[in-house]
Design an enzyme around this catalytic site. Structure first.
Site, PDB file in Angstrom:
ATOM      1  N   CYS A  79       0.836  -1.207   0.000  1.00 26.49           N
ATOM      2  CA  CYS A  79       0.000   0.000   0.000  1.00 26.49           C
ATOM      3  C   CYS A  79       0.872   1.261   0.000  1.00 26.49           C
ATOM      4  O   CYS A  79       1.516   1.560  -0.989  1.00 26.49           O
ATOM      5  CB  CYS A  79      -0.978  -0.047   1.176  1.00 26.49           C
ATOM      6  SG  CYS A  79      -2.356   1.113   0.996  1.00 26.49           S
ATOM      7  N   HIS A 167      -3.705  -5.349   0.612  1.00 26.66           N
ATOM      8  CA  HIS A 167      -3.206  -5.830   1.904  1.00 26.66           C
ATOM      9  C   HIS A 167      -3.305  -7.362   1.976  1.00 26.66           C
ATOM     10  O   HIS A 167      -4.374  -7.899   2.238  1.00 26.66           O
ATOM     11  CB  HIS A 167      -4.003  -5.204   3.048  1.00 26.66           C
ATOM     12  CG  HIS A 167      -3.736  -3.746   3.224  1.00 26.66           C
ATOM     13  ND1 HIS A 167      -2.727  -3.260   4.017  1.00 26.66           N
ATOM     14  CD2 HIS A 167      -4.340  -2.657   2.670  1.00 26.66           C
ATOM     15  CE1 HIS A 167      -2.721  -1.935   3.967  1.00 26.66           C
ATOM     16  NE2 HIS A 167      -3.686  -1.544   3.161  1.00 26.66           N
ATOM     17  N   GLU A 169      -2.108  -9.210   4.276  1.00 25.27           N
ATOM     18  CA  GLU A 169      -2.098  -9.660   5.666  1.00 25.27           C
ATOM     19  C   GLU A 169      -3.491  -9.853   6.250  1.00 25.27           C
ATOM     20  O   GLU A 169      -3.643 -10.532   7.271  1.00 25.27           O
ATOM     21  CB  GLU A 169      -1.294  -8.679   6.535  1.00 25.27           C
ATOM     22  CG  GLU A 169      -1.912  -7.305   6.706  1.00 25.27           C
ATOM     23  CD  GLU A 169      -1.546  -6.321   5.602  1.00 25.27           C
ATOM     24  OE1 GLU A 169      -1.682  -5.103   5.826  1.00 25.27           O
ATOM     25  OE2 GLU A 169      -1.124  -6.773   4.514  1.00 25.27           O
ATOM     26  N   SER A 221      -0.231 -14.238  37.791  1.00 25.09           N
ATOM     27  CA  SER A 221      -1.569 -13.659  37.821  1.00 25.09           C
ATOM     28  C   SER A 221      -2.658 -14.687  37.530  1.00 25.09           C
ATOM     29  O   SER A 221      -3.839 -14.403  37.712  1.00 25.09           O
ATOM     30  CB  SER A 221      -1.664 -12.547  36.766  1.00 25.09           C
ATOM     31  OG  SER A 221      -1.555 -13.099  35.456  1.00 25.09           O
ATOM     32  N   GLY A 223      -2.937 -15.745  34.467  1.00 23.61           N
ATOM     33  CA  GLY A 223      -3.112 -15.566  33.027  1.00 23.61           C
ATOM     34  C   GLY A 223      -2.078 -16.324  32.212  1.00 23.61           C
ATOM     35  O   GLY A 223      -1.133 -16.912  32.743  1.00 23.61           O
ATOM     36  N   SER A 226       2.017 -14.677  32.132  1.00 25.09           N
ATOM     37  CA  SER A 226       2.867 -14.929  33.303  1.00 25.09           C
ATOM     38  C   SER A 226       3.080 -16.423  33.523  1.00 25.09           C
ATOM     39  O   SER A 226       4.150 -16.853  33.975  1.00 25.09           O
ATOM     40  CB  SER A 226       2.275 -14.291  34.561  1.00 25.09           C
ATOM     41  OG  SER A 226       1.056 -14.888  34.927  1.00 25.09           O
ATOM     42  N   SER A 227       2.074 -17.233  33.159  1.00 26.96           N
ATOM     43  CA  SER A 227       2.197 -18.682  33.344  1.00 26.96           C
ATOM     44  C   SER A 227       3.246 -19.278  32.409  1.00 26.96           C
ATOM     45  O   SER A 227       4.071 -20.107  32.817  1.00 26.96           O
ATOM     46  CB  SER A 227       0.842 -19.361  33.102  1.00 26.96           C
ATOM     47  OG  SER A 227      -0.134 -18.885  33.992  1.00 26.96           O
TER      48      SER A 227
END
Length: 509
Positions: A79, A167, A169, A221, A223, A226-227
């Site tokens: 583009c 585009h 993508e 947390s 989530g 972090s896990s």
């Protein structure tokens, strides 16, 4: 060093999407703003120029010097990127007589060109532009057109430089992934060796070499980010990783116990800290959303800092920072204005005087999940809906009390359990229950009630940047409303949020 594709960001809303599509094809890539292009090393196999909200005709439009780069590695302009290459080589770019926004059909595709290998002349592509290349330079070969855009794609003769007006993508471009693969494999000769397994092996070794025998502390947390960060560190340094899971009193019903138990089954060295009273005390009488976040952040930092100092000789602070966070900090326009404060990052590094280790900072969210799967994380964590750092505090409009938290927890548990029971949970990107600061009249039995209203919110999304409200079945919503009103004392009205992002946000605060 992995083979790398550089993506030069001119400010397009689609830039991160380009990177994710390249990563999906198992090729490592990095996004850099147009004014901070790194040196072209031997590991860089190609360059992609993004779109832009600007016009190349504007005096202050973003520009780069491609002269030395074009002769070293293949280049693909998308583009604005395609228009920039054309104009800087003597072509003409003008406002479109017919603006193309949305789907278009390719015509006169040169399928002999390696960029269009296997792509037919009737392929659907996604256009989003106000300018058009009206005159291509003499040494530009047009390799695809549409009914309204003659120069839909081109190649510069005698060099591996390409431009496309559409585009590839976005999923609306039916052969977009094939075109990107053609560029990466047929033109840039990439090996496609960026895989979850290779990331795990390389990252674990790098963590071992960097941390050695030092102690690391990390805040969990519940989530995904972090896990997965914790599991990578655990695989690298074992018991030298000390995880802290803080109960701020704003988690979902029974979440503290269940998440803590799941982490222990993963073999993590973890301490659970019940700090509910400290958080409730700091939030007493606070109604402003930003003030809530700051109050929660301050208490979290204090609690985490106190617990971390109980651990001897800690030198590193582990964090679940992911690639979009890194990109945002060096974006085209610089760091974005603060939309919301986040309690689990700000303040910790400065106060604790620790070195930072961020094992996920090269990954997008979907890649984090793939790495988590490679590490053997339970699907209950990998597929868990995103949950805000301040927790239910920003799903309770107005001030926070333990009684309000209990009401939201009960209603939220019914909603989330219902989504799982009816096989709808994985169709939803994020679901929430919001307690409104209003009361409404109702009738229960022969009695008049004047109680609380809650909002159910469910959205579909890819990365949270945009989101559509989820079209859950009416029968399901009716059942949820009935169960919440009957089972949660204090609620007599349930409504469903049908707002998309933008203009609304996913959370209400």
């Amino acid at each position: 060093m992995h083979e790398t594709i550089l993506i030069i960001d001119f400010g397009s809303q689609y830039t991160q999407l380009i990177a994710r599509r390249v990563r999906e094809l198992n090729v490592y890539c990095e996004i850099h703003p147009f004014h901070q292009i790194p040196p072209i090393s031997s590991s860089i196999k190609g360059l992609i120029l993004s779109g832009s909200p600007c016009s190349v005709r504007d005096a202050n439009s973003p520009q780069i010097d491609l002269k030395s780069i074009r002769n070293k590695i293949p280049v693909l302009g998308i583009c604005y990127g395609a228009q920039f290459i054309a104009q800087s080589n003597g072509g003409e770019v003008m406002p479109s007589k017919i603006r193309e926004y949305g789907r278009a059909t390719l015509e006169a595709v040169n399928s002999a060109n390696p960029l269009f290998k296997g792509i037919s002349s009737s392929s659907t592509v996604w256009m989003s532009h106000a300018d058009t290349i009206t005159k291509a330079p003499e040494n530009f070969e047009i390799i695809a057109s549409t009914a309204d855009v003659k120069v839909a794609a081109y190649k510069i003769q005698n060099e591996q430089t390409y431009g496309i007006q559409f585009h590839p993508e976005v999923t609306h471009s039916t052969d977009g992934k094939a075109l990107l693969q053609n560029f990466l494999v047929n033109i840039c000769n990439c090996k496609q060796d960026w895989t979850p397994a290779s990331f795990v092996d390389e990252t674990v070794q790098k963590l071992k070499d960097t941390i050695q025998n030092d102690q690391v502390v990390l805040g969990l947390s519940g989530g995904v980010d972090s896990s997965v960060a914790a599991m990578l560190l655990h695989r690298a340094i074992g018991k030298n990783l000390h995880c802290i899971f803080v109960d701020n009193g704003l988690l979902r019903k029974n979440e503290y116990e269940s998440v803590l138990d799941s982490y222990r089954h993963m073999g993590l060295n973890i301490s659970g800290i019940n700090a509910k009273d400290l958080f409730y005390s700091a939030l007493k009488g606070v109604s402003d959303p930003e003030q809530k976040r700051k109050a929660i952040g301050k208490v979290f930092i204090d609690v985490f800092d106190t617990e971390a100092h109980r651990i001897k000789d800690v030198k590193w602070l582990g964090q679940g920072t992911i690639y979009p966070d890194v990109i945002e900090s060096v974006s085209v326009k610089g760091p974005s204005a603060t939309i919301k404060s986040h309690h689990n990052v700000g303040g910790l590094p400065d106060k604790m005087n620790l070195k930072i280790i961020e094992p996920l900072k090269a990954l997008f969210k979907d890649e984090v999940r793939k790495v988590g799967k490679e590490l053997g994380l339970d699907t209950s964590i990998l597929n868990r809906h995103p949950f805000p750092g301040p927790g239910l505090a920003i799903r309770i409009l107005g001030d926070i009390t333990p009684e309000k938290v209990a009401i939201v927890q009960e209603a939220d548990a019914i909603f989330i359990d219902g989504l799982k029971e009816h096989n709808l949970y994985d169709e939803v990107w994020q679901a929430a229950t919001i307690l409104l600061p209003v009361q409404s009249v109702g009738v229960m039995g022969d009695e008049r009630t004047y109680e609380n209203a809650v909002v159910l919110r469910a959205v579909t999304s890819v990365d949270g940047m945009t989101a559509d409200w989820c079209h859950l079945p009416h029968t399901f919503l009716a059942k949820m409303s009935n169960e919440i009103i009957n089972r949660v004392k204090g609620i007599n009205r349930v409504v469903y949020d049908i707002s998309s992002k933008p203009p609304a946000t996913i959370e209400w605060e």
